[in-house]
Design an enzyme around this catalytic site. Structure first.
Site, short mmCIF file in Angstrom:
data_model
loop_
_atom_site.label_atom_id
_atom_site.label_comp_id
_atom_site.label_asym_id
_atom_site.label_seq_id
_atom_site.Cartn_x
_atom_site.Cartn_y
_atom_site.Cartn_z
N SER A 150 0.87 -1.17 0.00
CA SER A 150 0.00 0.00 0.00
C SER A 150 0.91 1.23 0.00
O SER A 150 1.87 1.30 -0.76
CB SER A 150 -0.94 -0.05 1.20
OG SER A 150 -1.81 1.06 1.23
N TYR A 164 -5.02 7.76 -7.18
CA TYR A 164 -4.06 6.90 -6.47
C TYR A 164 -4.61 6.52 -5.10
O TYR A 164 -4.58 5.34 -4.70
CB TYR A 164 -2.74 7.64 -6.35
CG TYR A 164 -1.64 6.88 -5.64
CD1 TYR A 164 -0.87 5.95 -6.32
CD2 TYR A 164 -1.36 7.11 -4.29
CE1 TYR A 164 0.16 5.25 -5.68
CE2 TYR A 164 -0.34 6.44 -3.65
CZ TYR A 164 0.41 5.51 -4.34
OH TYR A 164 1.42 4.83 -3.70
N LYS A 168 -5.40 2.81 -3.39
CA LYS A 168 -4.73 2.35 -2.17
C LYS A 168 -5.70 2.23 -1.00
O LYS A 168 -5.62 1.28 -0.21
CB LYS A 168 -3.58 3.30 -1.82
CG LYS A 168 -2.42 3.27 -2.80
CD LYS A 168 -1.80 1.88 -2.94
CE LYS A 168 -0.52 1.91 -3.75
NZ LYS A 168 0.06 0.55 -3.94
#
Length: 293
Positions: A150, A164, A168
């Site tokens: 992660s 993004y 994650k």
């Protein structure tokens, strides 16, 4: 520059350590390569996936048959099925590392549908599909380890990284859920949350087309800083990070989350403290929507 690998003959497997087999995605460079090399140095076997054929030729020459290299684009589900099936057909996998990824930079308004889809497919859908492929074999063999790479950005949000963060944060939620599904089968999950690591991440960033509306606000400031930055501004040593991840796979009870980097610790601590304070302030409001009799 990666540390030169010692010849296989110089790296005997310690008698008290069983040889384990790894499957690592995104091993062409960065953390994936460091993890691949570190596992090999410890005497383990690795199947490493790359997008650039030949990226690990030096490691193949050094470690021979202990390293298997597969070419894989993790956004192609048919290729995932083919590579994972071929890997599992050749023997059990003890440790899966979902590492492949990149960052898309820009305001959400600037992002195309294709950019958003590719970012989320790479960071979330691919790890979900790859994890799913290994769950049954790990369950049937009595256990295994799944390492999800992660990020500090899996807990903390910032401008220009909204897609993004979606990938994650989604990976973190998926991992919390599936880890509880398989907790009785000896399968352990760890979410690794690195800080700013010198892995070439900044040079691999992809950018939206900048719009005038965002040029002079927080989005523009962050974009321009990233465009000018290089890895010398990053503080986390990828070799030390790889060693810490490897050591975690040796723990009988590994943590679900592993914060690596002082910047990660500080940022996540501040974010969790702020969220907890906001939640506590809503306690009475939360209770007020219950049915009354």
């Amino acid at each position: 520059m990666p540390t030169p690998a010692l010849p296989t003959s110089a790296l005997p497997t310690p008698a008290d350590k069983a040889v384990r087999r790894w499957f690592i995605t995104g091993a062409s460079g960065g953390l994936g390569r460091h993890l691949t090399e570190h596992a090999l140095q410890q005497g383990d076997r690795v199947t490493a996936t790359v997008r650039r054929p030949g990226a690990l030729d030096d490691l193949r020459a050094a470690y021979g048959e202990r390293l298997t290299v597969e070419t894989l684009d993790v956004t192609r589900s048919a290729d995932i099925d083919e590579v994972t099936a071929r890997t599992l057909a050749s023997g059990p996998v003890d440790i899966l590392v979902n590492n492949a990824g990149y960052g898309l930079v820009g305001a959400t308004e600037e992002m195309t549908v294709e950019q958003i889809r590719d970012q989320v497919e790479t960071l979330l859908l691919a790890p979900m599909l790859i994890t799913r492929a290994f769950l049954k074999p790990m369950r049937e063999q009595g256990g295994g380890r799944v390492i999800q790479i992660s990020s500090m950005g899996g807990q903390v949000g910032s401008p220009v990284f909204s897609a993004y963060h979606a990938g994650k944060w989604g990976l973190e939620g998926f991992t919390e859920g599936v880890s509880r599904e398989v907790s009785g089968f000896g399968i352990h999950f760890t979410l690794v949350e690195p800080g700013a690591t010198r892995t070439g991440f900044t040079s691999a960033l992809r950018y939206t087309i900048e719009s005038a509306a965002y040029r002079d606000n927080a989005v523009g400031e962050m974009r321009h800083w990233l465009e000018a930055a290089d890895d010398s501004a990053l503080t986390v040593d990828p070799a030390a990070l790889a060693a810490a991840v490897y050591d975690t796979t040796r723990r009988p009870a590994p943590p679900l989350r592993l914060a690596l980097g002082a910047d990660t610790y500080d940022a996540v601590h501040a974010a969790l403290t702020e969220r907890l304070a906001a939640l506590e302030a809503q306690k009475d409001l939360a209770a007020s929507v219950a049915f009354t009799r």
